[in-house]
Motif scaffolding. Structure first.
Motif, PDB file in Angstrom:
ATOM      1  N   VAL A 281       0.853  -1.190   0.000  1.00  0.00           N
ATOM      2  CA  VAL A 281       0.000   0.000   0.000  1.00  0.00           C
ATOM      3  C   VAL A 281       0.889   1.240   0.000  1.00  0.00           C
ATOM      4  O   VAL A 281       1.797   1.362   0.828  1.00  0.00           O
ATOM      5  CB  VAL A 281      -0.923   0.014   1.229  1.00  0.00           C
ATOM      6  N   VAL A 282       0.650   2.149  -0.934  1.00  0.00           N
ATOM      7  CA  VAL A 282       1.427   3.383  -1.040  1.00  0.00           C
ATOM      8  C   VAL A 282       0.781   4.464  -0.194  1.00  0.00           C
ATOM      9  O   VAL A 282      -0.424   4.720  -0.304  1.00  0.00           O
ATOM     10  CB  VAL A 282       1.514   3.843  -2.513  1.00  0.00           C
ATOM     11  N   ARG A 283       1.581   5.112   0.654  1.00  0.00           N
ATOM     12  CA  ARG A 283       1.069   6.172   1.508  1.00  0.00           C
ATOM     13  C   ARG A 283       1.403   7.560   0.984  1.00  0.00           C
ATOM     14  O   ARG A 283       0.669   8.516   1.221  1.00  0.00           O
ATOM     15  CB  ARG A 283       1.634   6.022   2.935  1.00  0.00           C
ATOM     16  N   TYR A 284       2.522   7.686   0.283  1.00  0.00           N
ATOM     17  CA  TYR A 284       2.934   9.035  -0.133  1.00  0.00           C
ATOM     18  C   TYR A 284       3.969   8.921  -1.241  1.00  0.00           C
ATOM     19  O   TYR A 284       4.808   8.011  -1.249  1.00  0.00           O
ATOM     20  CB  TYR A 284       3.534   9.779   1.064  1.00  0.00           C
ATOM     21  N   GLN A 285       3.911   9.852  -2.187  1.00  0.00           N
ATOM     22  CA  GLN A 285       4.920   9.957  -3.237  1.00  0.00           C
ATOM     23  C   GLN A 285       5.172  11.428  -3.546  1.00  0.00           C
ATOM     24  O   GLN A 285       4.237  12.236  -3.565  1.00  0.00           O
ATOM     25  CB  GLN A 285       4.489   9.247  -4.521  1.00  0.00           C
ATOM     26  N   LYS A 286       6.425  11.759  -3.773  1.00  0.00           N
ATOM     27  CA  LYS A 286       6.779  13.113  -4.180  1.00  0.00           C
ATOM     28  C   LYS A 286       8.068  13.053  -4.989  1.00  0.00           C
ATOM     29  O   LYS A 286       9.027  12.380  -4.600  1.00  0.00           O
ATOM     30  CB  LYS A 286       6.978  14.039  -2.972  1.00  0.00           C
ATOM     31  N   HIS A 287       8.103  13.771  -6.103  1.00  0.00           N
ATOM     32  CA  HIS A 287       9.303  13.812  -6.923  1.00  0.00           C
ATOM     33  C   HIS A 287      10.289  14.805  -6.311  1.00  0.00           C
ATOM     34  O   HIS A 287      10.008  15.998  -6.208  1.00  0.00           O
ATOM     35  CB  HIS A 287       8.962  14.219  -8.367  1.00  0.00           C
ATOM     36  N   ILE A 288      11.461  14.291  -5.888  1.00  0.00           N
ATOM     37  CA  ILE A 288      12.473  15.150  -5.271  1.00  0.00           C
ATOM     38  C   ILE A 288      13.771  15.165  -6.075  1.00  0.00           C
ATOM     39  O   ILE A 288      14.734  15.812  -5.685  1.00  0.00           O
ATOM     40  CB  ILE A 288      12.779  14.706  -3.832  1.00  0.00           C
ATOM     41  N   GLY A 289      13.811  14.490  -7.206  1.00  0.00           N
ATOM     42  CA  GLY A 289      15.013  14.432  -8.030  1.00  0.00           C
ATOM     43  C   GLY A 289      15.789  13.146  -7.796  1.00  0.00           C
ATOM     44  O   GLY A 289      15.671  12.493  -6.746  1.00  0.00           O
ATOM     45  N   SER A 290      16.583  12.770  -8.767  1.00  0.00           N
ATOM     46  CA  SER A 290      17.335  11.508  -8.698  1.00  0.00           C
ATOM     47  C   SER A 290      18.174  11.431  -7.425  1.00  0.00           C
ATOM     48  O   SER A 290      18.715  12.434  -6.957  1.00  0.00           O
ATOM     49  CB  SER A 290      18.239  11.373  -9.918  1.00  0.00           C
ATOM     50  N   SER A 291      18.281  10.219  -6.899  1.00  0.00           N
ATOM     51  CA  SER A 291      18.978  10.056  -5.627  1.00  0.00           C
ATOM     52  C   SER A 291      19.555   8.661  -5.506  1.00  0.00           C
ATOM     53  O   SER A 291      18.970   7.690  -5.985  1.00  0.00           O
ATOM     54  CB  SER A 291      18.011  10.308  -4.457  1.00  0.00           C
ATOM     55  N   ILE A 292      20.731   8.578  -4.877  1.00  0.00           N
ATOM     56  CA  ILE A 292      21.275   7.293  -4.441  1.00  0.00           C
ATOM     57  C   ILE A 292      21.429   7.290  -2.921  1.00  0.00           C
ATOM     58  O   ILE A 292      22.009   6.373  -2.348  1.00  0.00           O
ATOM     59  CB  ILE A 292      22.625   6.971  -5.117  1.00  0.00           C
ATOM     60  N   SER A 293      20.912   8.323  -2.277  1.00  0.00           N
ATOM     61  CA  SER A 293      20.979   8.474  -0.825  1.00  0.00           C
ATOM     62  C   SER A 293      19.875   7.665  -0.150  1.00  0.00           C
ATOM     63  O   SER A 293      18.810   7.452  -0.723  1.00  0.00           O
ATOM     64  CB  SER A 293      20.839   9.961  -0.459  1.00  0.00           C
ATOM     65  N   THR A 294      20.141   7.214   1.064  1.00  0.00           N
ATOM     66  CA  THR A 294      19.135   6.530   1.872  1.00  0.00           C
ATOM     67  C   THR A 294      18.414   7.549   2.750  1.00  0.00           C
ATOM     68  O   THR A 294      19.066   8.267   3.512  1.00  0.00           O
ATOM     69  CB  THR A 294      19.784   5.468   2.762  1.00  0.00           C
ATOM     70  N   PRO A 295      17.087   7.652   2.665  1.00  0.00           N
ATOM     71  CA  PRO A 295      16.368   8.561   3.560  1.00  0.00           C
ATOM     72  C   PRO A 295      16.364   8.021   4.979  1.00  0.00           C
ATOM     73  O   PRO A 295      16.701   6.854   5.217  1.00  0.00           O
ATOM     74  CB  PRO A 295      14.954   8.595   2.967  1.00  0.00           C
ATOM     75  N   ILE A 296      15.990   8.859   5.942  1.00  0.00           N
ATOM     76  CA  ILE A 296      15.884   8.390   7.323  1.00  0.00           C
ATOM     77  C   ILE A 296      14.611   8.919   7.971  1.00  0.00           C
ATOM     78  O   ILE A 296      14.173  10.027   7.693  1.00  0.00           O
ATOM     79  CB  ILE A 296      17.096   8.799   8.183  1.00  0.00           C
ATOM     80  N   PHE A 297      14.023   8.073   8.817  1.00  0.00           N
ATOM     81  CA  PHE A 297      12.949   8.494   9.708  1.00  0.00           C
ATOM     82  C   PHE A 297      13.557   8.868  11.053  1.00  0.00           C
ATOM     83  O   PHE A 297      14.529   8.253  11.502  1.00  0.00           O
ATOM     84  CB  PHE A 297      11.949   7.356   9.935  1.00  0.00           C
ATOM     85  N   THR A 298      13.001   9.886  11.706  1.00  0.00           N
ATOM     86  CA  THR A 298      13.359  10.208  13.073  1.00  0.00           C
ATOM     87  C   THR A 298      12.127  10.782  13.755  1.00  0.00           C
ATOM     88  O   THR A 298      11.641  11.846  13.371  1.00  0.00           O
ATOM     89  CB  THR A 298      14.543  11.183  13.157  1.00  0.00           C
ATOM     90  N   LYS A 299      11.586  10.026  14.716  1.00  0.00           N
ATOM     91  CA  LYS A 299      10.355  10.391  15.397  1.00  0.00           C
ATOM     92  C   LYS A 299       9.246  10.637  14.372  1.00  0.00           C
ATOM     93  O   LYS A 299       8.849   9.719  13.667  1.00  0.00           O
ATOM     94  CB  LYS A 299      10.586  11.589  16.305  1.00  0.00           C
ATOM     95  N   ASP A 300       8.757  11.880  14.245  1.00  0.00           N
ATOM     96  CA  ASP A 300       7.676  12.175  13.297  1.00  0.00           C
ATOM     97  C   ASP A 300       8.186  12.913  12.074  1.00  0.00           C
ATOM     98  O   ASP A 300       7.440  13.633  11.422  1.00  0.00           O
ATOM     99  CB  ASP A 300       6.576  12.988  13.973  1.00  0.00           C
ATOM    100  N   LYS A 301       9.451  12.737  11.747  1.00  0.00           N
ATOM    101  CA  LYS A 301      10.054  13.410  10.592  1.00  0.00           C
ATOM    102  C   LYS A 301      10.647  12.396   9.628  1.00  0.00           C
ATOM    103  O   LYS A 301      11.018  11.280  10.000  1.00  0.00           O
ATOM    104  CB  LYS A 301      11.161  14.384  11.043  1.00  0.00           C
ATOM    105  N   LEU A 302      10.751  12.824   8.371  1.00  0.00           N
ATOM    106  CA  LEU A 302      11.428  12.059   7.329  1.00  0.00           C
ATOM    107  C   LEU A 302      12.368  13.001   6.609  1.00  0.00           C
ATOM    108  O   LEU A 302      11.963  14.101   6.215  1.00  0.00           O
ATOM    109  CB  LEU A 302      10.419  11.455   6.341  1.00  0.00           C
ATOM    110  N   ILE A 303      13.632  12.616   6.468  1.00  0.00           N
ATOM    111  CA  ILE A 303      14.624  13.415   5.744  1.00  0.00           C
ATOM    112  C   ILE A 303      15.055  12.619   4.529  1.00  0.00           C
ATOM    113  O   ILE A 303      15.449  11.450   4.643  1.00  0.00           O
ATOM    114  CB  ILE A 303      15.847  13.747   6.627  1.00  0.00           C
ATOM    115  N   ALA A 304      14.973  13.238   3.346  1.00  0.00           N
ATOM    116  CA  ALA A 304      15.336  12.569   2.103  1.00  0.00           C
ATOM    117  C   ALA A 304      16.205  13.496   1.275  1.00  0.00           C
ATOM    118  O   ALA A 304      15.821  14.634   0.993  1.00  0.00           O
ATOM    119  CB  ALA A 304      14.083  12.165   1.315  1.00  0.00           C
ATOM    120  N   ALA A 305      17.376  13.014   0.871  1.00  0.00           N
ATOM    121  CA  ALA A 305      18.338  13.819   0.120  1.00  0.00           C
ATOM    122  C   ALA A 305      18.564  13.228  -1.263  1.00  0.00           C
ATOM    123  O   ALA A 305      18.223  12.079  -1.531  1.00  0.00           O
ATOM    124  CB  ALA A 305      19.662  13.909   0.881  1.00  0.00           C
TER     125      ALA A 305
END
Length: 464
Positions: A281-305
């Motif tokens: 089940v997909v909850r969210y999608q957003k185009h942020i540009g090509s990436s080979i970085s691993t995103p991280i969750f922290t508490k109620d935040k998500l950081i994606a580079a």
């Protein structure tokens, strides 16, 4: 080259060597594939900075002798996959013997992570760049040969093998239900790359829970799939939130899925281009540009580079995501969060720390979707009129060089593309700027268009 591992040596004879950094690197400019030594994995004292031992990464059928992975430490034993396609368990302490006047770690076991058929299909690209992950008495690792291997800690041998066929660079991620998420690159396969959820308690032939394909997209040397690792929110989930996994593909789409729920109305074609699998089940999608970085969750935040910059999101128990902030730049590394701050290294040569800032509450994005979307064609993208007045606060940097002659050649390449490229001296470096603007919004638009049209590794720099 990769992220180091920290080992606490409780039995260290010298207290200065009680904390040890295990660190990989490239093989070295003076080392060839035939050289007798390629000491690209070493141990360094955390307190003194002195080298304790070095490991020789031997020449195999793989075309690399680097070490990109991080070691997994279990008690007094370390486990790591090397880029020569070998999985090694060893004693991270100082060996009692020396080899060529250098201390060497004692190796307990070695496993080859490819076979002759893999070598015929992949050539020398048998590189293992991922780090191992543990579930119970097994360690799992993804190999560039196209296999996900399970290593039995009790027998010190591989006893589980799920074959995908593609190159795989991301580290397998363990979920709260004792499964693993595996990133698949689009290479050596007929289908699309993406993310597998595998249940290693089952036989390899029946272990797939679901597959999420990402869009094919040419960027740099990649053709699609997921190069980094997925992230899960398990460490911060007290049961009040959904079990989420986040990952960004080469197609530039940040995807957040419920890894423990299946969309029963849809099937996806797997990497082989034939086999059908359930999808999450997909909850969210957003185009942020090509990436080979691993995103991280922290508490109620998500950081994606990624190659366009760093994005900060918030999310709630209902799975509603809000895009809070963005900082332009080119980032290949994965972020780390600690005490309200985000740390991440950039391709511009700097380590960045982003702290607490005051911003609006933000507006929930409307691009929550329930199906996988193909990225639109980009061959007709029009790049904003390039300019380089030299008066803009923000510059779009396409490359940095130590030799002015190399910067001049690179500037000429961008001039032939229609850009008014300029060289900006900065200390002992030469920056090649291809555009500037007075506002971050304007230069970010140019950067995004340049990335989409030219697959260029550009980043934004503020010279004021």
């Amino acid at each position: 080259k990769g992220t180091g591992s920290i080992w606490i040596n409780k039995n260290a004879a010298d207290p200065d060597n009680r904390i040890v950094i295990l660190q990989g690197s490239r093989k070295g400019v003076d080392v060839t594939m035939e050289s007798p030594q390629a000491n690209s994995y070493r141990a360094v004292s955390f307190f003194t900075g002195k080298e304790l031992w070095r490991m020789n990464v031997k020449h195999t059928k793989s075309y690399s002798r680097d070490v990109d992975a991080s070691a997994l430490l279990i008690g007094d034993t370390a486990y790591i996959g090397l880029e020569n396609g070998t999985f090694v368990s060893f004693d991270p302490g100082i060996s009692a013997t020396k080899d060529d006047s250098v201390f060497r770690p004692r190796v307990f076991s070695q496993e080859q992570l490819y076979n002759d058929v893999d070598a015929a299909k992949h050539g020398g690209n048998l590189v293992t760049e991922s780090s191992p992950a543990r579930i119970g008495d097994h360690v799992y690792i993804t190999a560039g040969s196209g296999h996900v291997y399970g290593y039995d800690l009790k027998t010190d041998s591989i006893d589980w093998d799920f074959y995908i066929g593609s190159d795989m660079d991301g580290t397998p991620v363990v979920t709260s239900d004792n499964c693993i998420l595996v990133a698949v690159e689009k290479q050596y396969i007929n289908g699309r790359g993406g993310i597998f959820k595998l249940d290693p308690e089952k036989p390899a032939a029946d272990c797939v829970d679901w597959y999420f394909p990402t869009g094919d997209f040419s960027f740099s040397s990649w053709e699609g799939g997921v190069i980094g690792s997925p992230a899960v929110n398990d460490a911060y989930n007290d049961g009040s939130m959904e079990h989420l996994a986040a990952f960004t593909g080469i197609d530039g789409m940040l995807n957040v899925v419920q890894y423990d729920r299946i969309n029963h109305d849809s099937l996806a074609t797997g990497p082989d281009g034939k086999t059908k699998y359930p999808v999450p089940v997909v909850r969210y999608q957003k185009h942020i540009g090509s990436s080979i970085s691993t995103p991280i969750f922290t508490k109620d935040k998500l950081i994606a580079a990624g190659y366009s910059g760093v994005n900060l999101f918030s999310y709630d128990a209902a799975g509603i995501f809000t895009h809070l902030d963005f900082h332009g730049g080119i980032f290949e590394a994965s972020p780390v969060a600690d005490h309200g701050k985000i740390y991440i290294a950039s391709r511009d040569g700097f380590l960045y720390c982003f702290g607490d800032t005051t911003h609006g509450a933000g507006k929930p994005d409307a691009d929550v979707v329930a199906t996988v979307k193909e990225k639109p064609a980009v061959k007709n993208i029009k790049v904003a009129a390039p300019k380089n007045s030299g008066n803009g606060k923000y510059a779009l940097i396409a490359g940095v060089f130590r030799q002015k002659e190399n910067a001049q050649r690179f500037r000429q390449q961008w001039s032939e593309r229609g850009f008014i490229a300029e060289i900006i001296p900065n200390g002992d470096l030469y920056y090649v700027s291809i555009a500037d603007a007075s506002t971050l919004e304007d230069i970010t638009k140019v950067a995004s268009d340049v990335q989409l049209k030219f697959s260029a590794d550009c980043w934004i720099k503020d010279f004021e």
